[in-house]
Design an enzyme around this catalytic site. Structure first.
Site, PDB file in Angstrom:
ATOM      1  N   HIS A   1       0.645  -0.965   0.023  1.00 58.88           N
ATOM      2  CA  HIS A   1      -0.041   0.177   0.364  1.00 58.88           C
ATOM      3  C   HIS A   1       1.373   1.339   0.060  1.00 58.88           C
ATOM      4  CE1 HIS A   1      -2.146   2.972   2.207  1.00 58.88           C
ATOM      5  NE2 HIS A   1      -3.969   2.460   1.567  1.00 58.88           N
TER       6      HIS A   1
ATOM      7  N   GLN B   1      -4.243  -5.305   6.697  1.00 52.43           N
ATOM      8  CA  GLN B   1      -5.292  -6.172   6.137  1.00 52.43           C
ATOM      9  C   GLN B   1      -4.823  -7.494   7.104  1.00 52.43           C
ATOM     10  OE1 GLN B   1      -8.148  -5.114   4.317  1.00 52.43           O
ATOM     11  NE2 GLN B   1      -7.251  -3.232   3.505  1.00 52.43           N
TER      12      GLN B   1
ATOM     13  N   LYS C   1     -10.416  -0.380  10.448  1.00 52.19           N
ATOM     14  CA  LYS C   1     -10.943  -2.259   9.764  1.00 52.19           C
ATOM     15  C   LYS C   1     -10.293  -3.705  10.027  1.00 52.19           C
ATOM     16  CE  LYS C   1      -7.502  -0.108   6.355  1.00 52.19           C
ATOM     17  NZ  LYS C   1      -7.938  -0.334   5.345  1.00 52.19           N
TER      18      LYS C   1
ATOM     19  N   ASP D   1       3.240  -4.108   7.953  1.00 51.78           N
ATOM     20  CA  ASP D   1       1.898  -3.688   7.948  1.00 51.78           C
ATOM     21  C   ASP D   1       0.821  -4.712   8.297  1.00 51.78           C
ATOM     22  OD1 ASP D   1      -0.149  -2.497   6.721  1.00 51.78           O
ATOM     23  OD2 ASP D   1       0.183  -1.938   5.107  1.00 51.78           O
TER      24      ASP D   1
ATOM     25  N   CYS E   1      -4.786   2.908  -3.970  1.00 52.16           N
ATOM     26  CA  CYS E   1      -3.812   3.002  -2.899  1.00 52.16           C
ATOM     27  C   CYS E   1      -2.628   1.787  -3.294  1.00 52.16           C
ATOM     28  CB  CYS E   1      -3.786   3.691  -1.458  1.00 52.16           C
ATOM     29  SG  CYS E   1      -4.701   4.799  -1.217  1.00 52.16           S
TER      30      CYS E   1
HETATM   31  C1  LIG Z   1      -2.243  -2.609   3.666  1.00 52.59           C
HETATM   32  C2  LIG Z   1      -2.924  -1.134   4.195  1.00 52.59           C
HETATM   33  N1  LIG Z   1      -1.489  -0.737   4.685  1.00 52.59           N
HETATM   34  C3  LIG Z   1      -2.318   0.551   5.143  1.00 52.59           C
HETATM   35  C4  LIG Z   1      -2.788   1.205   5.126  1.00 52.59           C
HETATM   36  C5  LIG Z   1      -3.633   2.763   5.271  1.00 52.59           C
HETATM   37  O1  LIG Z   1      -4.174   2.156   6.324  1.00 52.59           O
HETATM   38  P1  LIG Z   1      -4.647   3.259   7.235  1.00 52.59           P
HETATM   39  O2  LIG Z   1      -5.476   4.930   6.696  1.00 52.59           O
HETATM   40  O3  LIG Z   1      -5.516   3.187   8.107  1.00 52.59           O
HETATM   41  O4  LIG Z   1      -3.552   4.464   8.263  1.00 52.59           O
HETATM   42  C6  LIG Z   1      -4.501   0.613   4.282  1.00 52.59           C
HETATM   43  C7  LIG Z   1      -5.312   0.947   4.784  1.00 52.59           C
HETATM   44  O5  LIG Z   1      -6.329   0.522   3.233  1.00 52.59           O
HETATM   45  C8  LIG Z   1      -3.840  -0.993   4.270  1.00 52.59           C
HETATM   46  O6  LIG Z   1      -4.977  -1.647   3.292  1.00 52.59           O
END
Ligand SMILES: Cc1ncc(COP(=O)(O)O)c(C=O)c1O
Length: 423
Positions: free
Chosen positions: A140, A220, A243, A217, A381
């Site tokens: 992401h 998900q 999430k 990260d 993203c």
């Molecule tokens: C894999 C992953 N990393 C990071 C993020 C960023 O999360 P946040 O917008 O809650 O900071 C997301 C959000 O969709 C994501 O799916």
């Protein structure tokens, strides 16, 4: 253990969530009773943000009505109550992740802020000119852009783990990326665009053989499976509350205590200090050192309630049920002529990305919305993933434990409608 072996050994458990349990669970989510475009809402955009059960909503209301005050600052009743509830939420997160100590849990605004914290606190101190940072092609933007900013500032170099046509990282290519200059690995646990579950435990072990610390990260992964950061042995783990049935504005960074202790604070301000003079400030101990200013108190407590809620259902039950949903959705969507599933990894979680031949994903999203079906369309993203599969965007249905096979049937009917309209 070889990474390929780990991938083969993953999963296969059956769910103990039967129709009665799912009906009961759905009753906990008031928003699922909405009508959209005159039709019952079918919410399949859980990877972007999940919905909130009444139990968490009630916890927020109780906090605001009976417990709200600033924390860590006063001796009065409300401040002490809010402080103890906030710190109890930290302990819930500790147990949720199986972290060794609660001081290894830092509340942030979300995954993005957690990753930026590591980039500033660890990266700026320990990564320099010519050093190499490994990322994967599945990341992401939240786990790409901060490292690019660091690389630009320091003259460091980004190396990228490639993937195959199924959306699985290429293990041999990964291992070949390590050199004496490798200083950090930042890797997604589960891909938000494709649903690929990476064999992170083996990948962490390999990085550690080279003395390289690892950030996972978990945005998900956290909503969909049992986590154990001690077993994964990652150095940092990041996820977002919104999430996983919690509110927006709250996330978590787990970090091994010895690393957090040697990192620079990310932001300066109240609460992160032991003493301040105009000559010198002495920083507080962890986790306070990384929680400058008034934190999102209500959101942290609500995240604790969301963890309680998920725990009552059982993350292993959730994982098994969501796998049934994903298998069913994959089988039904794959059978549709003119539809291509993007991301066919052997090990996936809760995400089905697809394209319909001759139809832009935004049109797919708009027509499905007219059927009351919420999916995500766009690059999610994760533009490098789109580039890898030579598409500008995909349509993405993403599942939670409150979704049903009947909702997937509606998605399939909706896709057929899209195809009819464009035929
Ligand atoms: C894999 C992953 N990393 C990071 C993020 C960023 O999360 P946040 O917008 O809650 O900071 C997301 C959000 O969709 C994501 O799916």
């Amino acid at each position: 253990m070889k990474i390929e072996t780990v991938v083969k050994e993953m999963n296969g458990a059956r769910s103990s969530l039967d129709q009665t349990s799912i009906d009961k669970i759905r009753g906990d989510f008031p928003i699922l009773g909405l009508q959209v475009s005159g039709k019952p809402l079918v919410y399949l955009d859980n990877a972007a943000s999940s919905q909130m059960p009444q139990q968490v909503i009630d916890r927020i209301v109780r906090y605001q009505k009976e417990e709200h005050s600033n924390i860590h600052r006063a001796v009065h009743y409300l401040s002490e109550l809010a402080t103890s509830e906030f710190e109890a939420a930290r302990v819930k997160v500790q147990h949720f992740l199986n972290a060794k100590e609660s001081r290894e849990i830092i509340f942030t605004r979300g995954t993005t802020e957690a990753i930026n914290l590591v980039m500033h606190g660890y990266g700026r101190a320990f990564i320099g000119k010519g050093d190499e940072i490994i990322l994967s092609g599945l990341e992401h933007h939240a786990n790409i852009v901060p490292w690019q900013m660091l690389a630009e500032e320091k003259g460091a170099v980004i190396r990228v783990i490639p993937m195959n046509d199924a959306g699985e990282l290429l293990v041999d290519k990964y291992e070949a990326l390590f050199t004496a200059k490798t200083k950090f690995l930042a890797l997604t646990h589960v891909s938000n665009a494709l649903g690929t579950v990476n064999p992170v435990k083996a990948m962490v072990a390999f990085a550690h053989k080279h003395g390289v610390p690892v950030l996972l990260d978990g945005a998900q992964a956290a909503p969909h499976q049992v986590l154990d950061v001690q077993d994964l042995n990652c150095d940092f783990y990041a996820f977002s509350g919104h999430k996983m049935c919690g509110p927006t504005g709250i996330g978590v960074l787990y970090g091994k205590a010895h690393l957090l202790e040697k990192m620079q604070p990310y932001q300066g301000g109240g609460d992160m200090i032991l003493s301040v003079t105009f000559e010198k400030t002495i920083y507080n101990v962890i986790p306070s050192k990384f929680e400058a200013g008034t934190p999102p108190i209500m959101a942290a407590i609500a995240l604790g309630a969301a963890i309680d809620y998920l725990g009552r259902i059982g993350l292993d039950n959730i994982a098994a049920y969501e796998h049934e949903l994903l298998d069913y959705a994959t089988m039904r969507v794959a059978a549709l002529p003119g539809v291509r599933i993007i991301g066919t990894a052997a090990k996936k979680a809760a995400v089905l990305s697809f394209e319909i031949k001759g139809v832009h994903p935004h049109d797919v999203g708009t027509i499905l919305n007219s059927e009351g079906i919420a999916i995500r369309t766009g690059h999610h993203c994760a533009q490098p993933v789109m580039q890898r599969f030579c598409v500008p965007a995909t349509a993405r249905a993403s599942f939670a434990f409150y979704n049903t096979k009947q909702e997937i049937d509606k998605l399939v009917d909706g896709i057929r409608k899209v195809q009819e309209m464009f035929s």
